[in-house]
Design a protein around this motif. Structure first.
Motif, PDB file in Angstrom:
ATOM      1  N   TYR A 118       0.846  -1.187   0.000  1.00  0.00           N
ATOM      2  CA  TYR A 118       0.000   0.000   0.000  1.00  0.00           C
ATOM      3  C   TYR A 118       0.890   1.248   0.000  1.00  0.00           C
ATOM      4  CZ  TYR A 118      -4.087  -2.887   1.130  1.00  0.00           C
ATOM      5  OH  TYR A 118      -5.095  -3.817   1.086  1.00  0.00           O
ATOM      6  N   ILE A 119       0.318   2.356  -0.471  1.00  0.00           N
ATOM      7  CA  ILE A 119       1.096   3.587  -0.574  1.00  0.00           C
ATOM      8  C   ILE A 119       1.586   4.053   0.797  1.00  0.00           C
ATOM      9  CG2 ILE A 119      -0.930   5.093  -0.389  1.00  0.00           C
ATOM     10  CD1 ILE A 119       2.279   5.652  -2.529  1.00  0.00           C
ATOM     11  N   GLU A 120       0.834   3.776   1.842  1.00  0.00           N
ATOM     12  CA  GLU A 120       1.266   4.161   3.192  1.00  0.00           C
ATOM     13  C   GLU A 120       2.549   3.426   3.579  1.00  0.00           C
ATOM     14  OE1 GLU A 120      -2.990   5.041   2.688  1.00  0.00           O
ATOM     15  OE2 GLU A 120      -1.801   3.212   2.386  1.00  0.00           O
ATOM     16  N   GLU A 121       2.661   2.157   3.179  1.00  0.00           N
ATOM     17  CA  GLU A 121       3.870   1.379   3.453  1.00  0.00           C
ATOM     18  C   GLU A 121       5.040   1.894   2.631  1.00  0.00           C
ATOM     19  OE1 GLU A 121       3.161  -2.993   3.420  1.00  0.00           O
ATOM     20  OE2 GLU A 121       1.061  -2.437   3.170  1.00  0.00           O
ATOM     21  N   ILE A 122       4.774   2.240   1.376  1.00  0.00           N
ATOM     22  CA  ILE A 122       5.827   2.785   0.515  1.00  0.00           C
ATOM     23  C   ILE A 122       6.315   4.116   1.054  1.00  0.00           C
ATOM     24  CG2 ILE A 122       6.228   3.820  -1.767  1.00  0.00           C
ATOM     25  CD1 ILE A 122       4.478   1.588  -2.940  1.00  0.00           C
ATOM     26  N   SER A 123       5.379   4.970   1.448  1.00  0.00           N
ATOM     27  CA  SER A 123       5.735   6.272   2.001  1.00  0.00           C
ATOM     28  C   SER A 123       6.555   6.128   3.278  1.00  0.00           C
ATOM     29  CB  SER A 123       4.457   7.076   2.289  1.00  0.00           C
ATOM     30  OG  SER A 123       4.762   8.333   2.837  1.00  0.00           O
ATOM     31  N   ALA A 124       6.151   5.188   4.147  1.00  0.00           N
ATOM     32  CA  ALA A 124       6.887   4.952   5.394  1.00  0.00           C
ATOM     33  C   ALA A 124       8.290   4.426   5.106  1.00  0.00           C
ATOM     34  CB  ALA A 124       6.118   3.958   6.265  1.00  0.00           C
ATOM     35  N   SER A 125       8.413   3.566   4.098  1.00  0.00           N
ATOM     36  CA  SER A 125       9.719   3.033   3.717  1.00  0.00           C
ATOM     37  C   SER A 125      10.633   4.144   3.212  1.00  0.00           C
ATOM     38  CB  SER A 125       9.554   1.961   2.633  1.00  0.00           C
ATOM     39  OG  SER A 125      10.802   1.528   2.145  1.00  0.00           O
ATOM     40  N   LEU A 126      10.091   5.040   2.390  1.00  0.00           N
ATOM     41  CA  LEU A 126      10.889   6.164   1.887  1.00  0.00           C
ATOM     42  C   LEU A 126      11.298   7.088   3.020  1.00  0.00           C
ATOM     43  CD1 LEU A 126       8.979   7.105  -1.409  1.00  0.00           C
ATOM     44  CD2 LEU A 126      11.032   5.690  -1.148  1.00  0.00           C
ATOM     45  N   SER A 127      10.401   7.255   3.979  1.00  0.00           N
ATOM     46  CA  SER A 127      10.702   8.112   5.122  1.00  0.00           C
ATOM     47  C   SER A 127      11.829   7.519   5.971  1.00  0.00           C
ATOM     48  CB  SER A 127       9.444   8.302   5.987  1.00  0.00           C
ATOM     49  OG  SER A 127       9.700   9.136   7.084  1.00  0.00           O
ATOM     50  N   CYS A 128      11.787   6.194   6.168  1.00  0.00           N
ATOM     51  CA  CYS A 128      12.827   5.530   6.964  1.00  0.00           C
ATOM     52  C   CYS A 128      14.196   5.602   6.292  1.00  0.00           C
ATOM     53  CB  CYS A 128      12.453   4.069   7.201  1.00  0.00           C
ATOM     54  SG  CYS A 128      11.091   3.827   8.345  1.00  0.00           S
ATOM     55  N   ASN A 129      14.171   5.632   4.953  1.00  0.00           N
ATOM     56  CA  ASN A 129      15.420   5.662   4.189  1.00  0.00           C
ATOM     57  C   ASN A 129      15.614   7.024   3.510  1.00  0.00           C
ATOM     58  OD1 ASN A 129      16.277   2.651   4.283  1.00  0.00           O
ATOM     59  ND2 ASN A 129      14.140   2.583   3.665  1.00  0.00           N
ATOM     60  N   LYS A 130      15.103   8.055   4.165  1.00  0.00           N
ATOM     61  CA  LYS A 130      15.059   9.386   3.548  1.00  0.00           C
ATOM     62  C   LYS A 130      16.444   9.910   3.175  1.00  0.00           C
ATOM     63  CE  LYS A 130      13.007  13.933   4.404  1.00  0.00           C
ATOM     64  NZ  LYS A 130      12.240  14.738   5.383  1.00  0.00           N
ATOM     65  N   GLN A 131      17.396   9.772   4.058  1.00  0.00           N
ATOM     66  CA  GLN A 131      18.732  10.300   3.781  1.00  0.00           C
ATOM     67  C   GLN A 131      19.373   9.598   2.590  1.00  0.00           C
ATOM     68  OE1 GLN A 131      19.968  13.066   5.103  1.00  0.00           O
ATOM     69  NE2 GLN A 131      18.009  13.183   6.186  1.00  0.00           N
ATOM     70  N   GLU A 132      19.191   8.272   2.545  1.00  0.00           N
ATOM     71  CA  GLU A 132      19.745   7.512   1.421  1.00  0.00           C
ATOM     72  C   GLU A 132      19.097   7.931   0.107  1.00  0.00           C
ATOM     73  OE1 GLU A 132      19.739   2.936  -0.339  1.00  0.00           O
ATOM     74  OE2 GLU A 132      19.139   3.304   1.743  1.00  0.00           O
ATOM     75  N   VAL A 133      17.764   8.087   0.140  1.00  0.00           N
ATOM     76  CA  VAL A 133      17.037   8.478  -1.067  1.00  0.00           C
ATOM     77  C   VAL A 133      17.443   9.880  -1.510  1.00  0.00           C
ATOM     78  CG1 VAL A 133      14.755   8.953  -2.032  1.00  0.00           C
ATOM     79  CG2 VAL A 133      15.088   6.973  -0.540  1.00  0.00           C
ATOM     80  N   MET A 134      17.581  10.785  -0.534  1.00  0.00           N
ATOM     81  CA  MET A 134      17.946  12.164  -0.858  1.00  0.00           C
ATOM     82  C   MET A 134      19.364  12.275  -1.417  1.00  0.00           C
ATOM     83  SD  MET A 134      16.359  14.635   2.108  1.00  0.00           S
ATOM     84  CE  MET A 134      14.664  15.219   2.031  1.00  0.00           C
ATOM     85  N   SER A 135      20.234  11.396  -0.981  1.00  0.00           N
ATOM     86  CA  SER A 135      21.635  11.471  -1.408  1.00  0.00           C
ATOM     87  C   SER A 135      21.887  10.720  -2.722  1.00  0.00           C
ATOM     88  CB  SER A 135      22.547  10.899  -0.322  1.00  0.00           C
ATOM     89  OG  SER A 135      22.263   9.522  -0.097  1.00  0.00           O
ATOM     90  N   THR A 136      20.861  10.020  -3.225  1.00  0.00           N
ATOM     91  CA  THR A 136      21.011   9.267  -4.474  1.00  0.00           C
ATOM     92  C   THR A 136      20.888  10.195  -5.678  1.00  0.00           C
ATOM     93  OG1 THR A 136      20.091   7.262  -3.476  1.00  0.00           O
ATOM     94  CG2 THR A 136      20.071   7.398  -5.879  1.00  0.00           C
ATOM     95  N   ASP A 137      21.803  10.047  -6.610  1.00  0.00           N
ATOM     96  CA  ASP A 137      21.722  10.806  -7.855  1.00  0.00           C
ATOM     97  C   ASP A 137      20.817  10.034  -8.815  1.00  0.00           C
ATOM     98  OD1 ASP A 137      22.010  12.317 -10.093  1.00  0.00           O
ATOM     99  OD2 ASP A 137      24.133  11.864 -10.436  1.00  0.00           O
ATOM    100  N   TRP A 138      19.587  10.508  -8.991  1.00  0.00           N
ATOM    101  CA  TRP A 138      18.617   9.810  -9.815  1.00  0.00           C
ATOM    102  C   TRP A 138      18.772  10.128 -11.304  1.00  0.00           C
ATOM    103  CZ3 TRP A 138      16.471   6.028  -7.320  1.00  0.00           C
ATOM    104  CH2 TRP A 138      16.242   6.132  -5.938  1.00  0.00           C
ATOM    105  N   GLY A 139      19.598  11.108 -11.613  1.00  0.00           N
ATOM    106  CA  GLY A 139      19.785  11.470 -13.022  1.00  0.00           C
ATOM    107  C   GLY A 139      18.529  12.035 -13.644  1.00  0.00           C
ATOM    108  N   LEU A 140      17.839  12.910 -12.904  1.00  0.00           N
ATOM    109  CA  LEU A 140      16.558  13.441 -13.356  1.00  0.00           C
ATOM    110  C   LEU A 140      16.660  14.803 -14.032  1.00  0.00           C
ATOM    111  CD1 LEU A 140      14.383  12.518 -10.231  1.00  0.00           C
ATOM    112  CD2 LEU A 140      14.487  11.306 -12.400  1.00  0.00           C
ATOM    113  N   ASP A 141      17.864  15.362 -14.090  1.00  0.00           N
ATOM    114  CA  ASP A 141      18.052  16.709 -14.646  1.00  0.00           C
ATOM    115  C   ASP A 141      17.191  17.738 -13.923  1.00  0.00           C
ATOM    116  OD1 ASP A 141      19.818  15.692 -16.595  1.00  0.00           O
ATOM    117  OD2 ASP A 141      18.139  15.172 -17.895  1.00  0.00           O
ATOM    118  N   LEU A 142      17.094  17.551 -12.619  1.00  0.00           N
ATOM    119  CA  LEU A 142      16.361  18.490 -11.764  1.00  0.00           C
ATOM    120  C   LEU A 142      17.236  18.848 -10.573  1.00  0.00           C
ATOM    121  CD1 LEU A 142      12.805  16.847 -11.537  1.00  0.00           C
ATOM    122  CD2 LEU A 142      13.390  18.945 -12.771  1.00  0.00           C
ATOM    123  N   PRO A 143      17.098  20.062 -10.051  1.00  0.00           N
ATOM    124  CA  PRO A 143      17.833  20.400  -8.824  1.00  0.00           C
ATOM    125  C   PRO A 143      17.469  19.420  -7.708  1.00  0.00           C
ATOM    126  CG  PRO A 143      16.836  22.359  -9.787  1.00  0.00           C
ATOM    127  CD  PRO A 143      16.282  21.186 -10.530  1.00  0.00           C
TER     128      PRO A 143
END
Length: 324
Positions: A135-160
């Motif tokens: 469920y989206i609530e589980e996905i959101s919670a997972s992203l929140s728990c790994n927020k620093q890792e996700v934020m530090s990942t270079d996704w190559g999105l051509d966005l700031p």
């Protein structure tokens, strides 16, 4: 009619059929096949090998799809066994299915999605069925728990990076749509298309109750290795607006804007989660799909995330929303 067509081990009896041809290989490794009893009379044989799948598709057909328009293949025969490999269903053959992602088909599907979202079904609601993904609530919670890792990942999105960080902060703070509706569960391109001029929707075994965004995201934004597609901002917005019109939910501009923003956040969260999964698949030596397919899926998911992030940035600027 189908007596002796399937052997006791759950495979087609070649002695009782004229011929068979594979259509696709399922996640269980076995093939869904078209088989012929005569040169002009054919059916679809679908083996079921997971306990979670056993009996569920038949149940959905008997208790849910009877209320739906005839856009799905009817179950002609089925078996139920304690041995997973012996479970199967035989479906009517709708003919060759053209799997495409184009505006006319998408708008027709949005109309259908809105219709089945408007139905109530206490049996399905009480059955406790779940979709193939969290469920989206589980996905959101997972992203929140790994927020620093996700934020530090270079996704190559051509966005700031600040844009992605803002989106992550919004996802973390957002309460997603509390309303739950009948959801197909797995509405990617491979599960819908044209049979002649008729829109058809296949594989209902993942039907369950979920957010209205679930079906919309799978229809519009989710990527699949076997079925390339490209979505753009204009088509996404057009589809969401049409969904609201068909749902009689578009009377107030504020509601439309809130629903659209909620969808964008849902799609962004799901897409980030998908990117993490695809990257893990790319690391495996024996992945189900080729690296070429997975890399294409990766690029499509990045494109969807980029578009949703840009739209959210535009909305934030228009509303002068600042999220720390």
């Amino acid at each position: 009619m189908f007596k002796n067509v399937v052997l006791s081990d759950g495979t087609l009896n070649e002695q009782e059929i004229l011929k068979s041809e594979p259509i696709y290989q399922g996640m269980n490794g076995r093939f869904v096949e078209r088989f012929y009893l005569t040169p002009t009379r054919s059916y679809i044989f679908k083996p079921l090998t997971h306990f979670s799948q056993s009996g569920k598709e038949v149940w959905i057909h008997e208790h849910v799809l009877q209320e739906f328009p005839a856009v799905y293949p009817k179950i002609m025969a089925h078996s139920t066994s304690d041995v997973p490999e012996r479970n199967w269903i035989i479906l009517e053959d709708l003919g060759s299915i053209k799997h495409v992602f184009e505006e006319k088909l998408i708008m027709g599907l949005v109309k259908l999605v809105s219709a089945w979202h408007s139905l109530s079904n206490s049996k399905l609601q009480n059955a406790g069925f779940k979709g193939p993904k969290p469920y989206i609530e589980e996905i959101s919670a997972s992203l929140s728990c790994n927020k620093q890792e996700v934020m530090s990942t270079d996704w190559g999105l051509d966005l700031p990076q600040s844009v992605i960080n803002t989106v992550l902060n919004q996802i973390e703070c957002y309460t997603f749509h509390e309303k739950k509706v009948i959801s197909h569960g797995d509405l990617h391109v491979g599960n819908y298309g044209y049979a002649g001029n008729k829109i058809v929707v296949l594989d209902w075994e993942h039907a369950h109750f979920n957010s209205p965004y679930w079906d919309l995201y799978h229809l519009l934004d989710i990527s699949h290795p076997d079925f390339p597609k490209n979505i753009n901002i204009e088509l996404r917005k057009l589809a969401i607006e049409f969904y609201l019109e068909e749902s009689n939910s578009s009377a107030e501009s504020a509601h439309r804007d809130t629903f659209y923003q909620g969808y964008l956040l849902f799609a962004a969260a799901f897409s980030i989660w998908m990117l993490l999964l695809i990257k893990e698949d790319l690391k495996r030596e024996e992945a189900r799909w080729s690296h070429e397919q997975l890399n294409r899926q990766l690029q499509e998911t990045k494109s969807s995330l980029r578009q949703c992030a840009k739209e959210l940035e535009r909305i934030n600027l228009n509303n002068k929303v600042v999220i720390q």
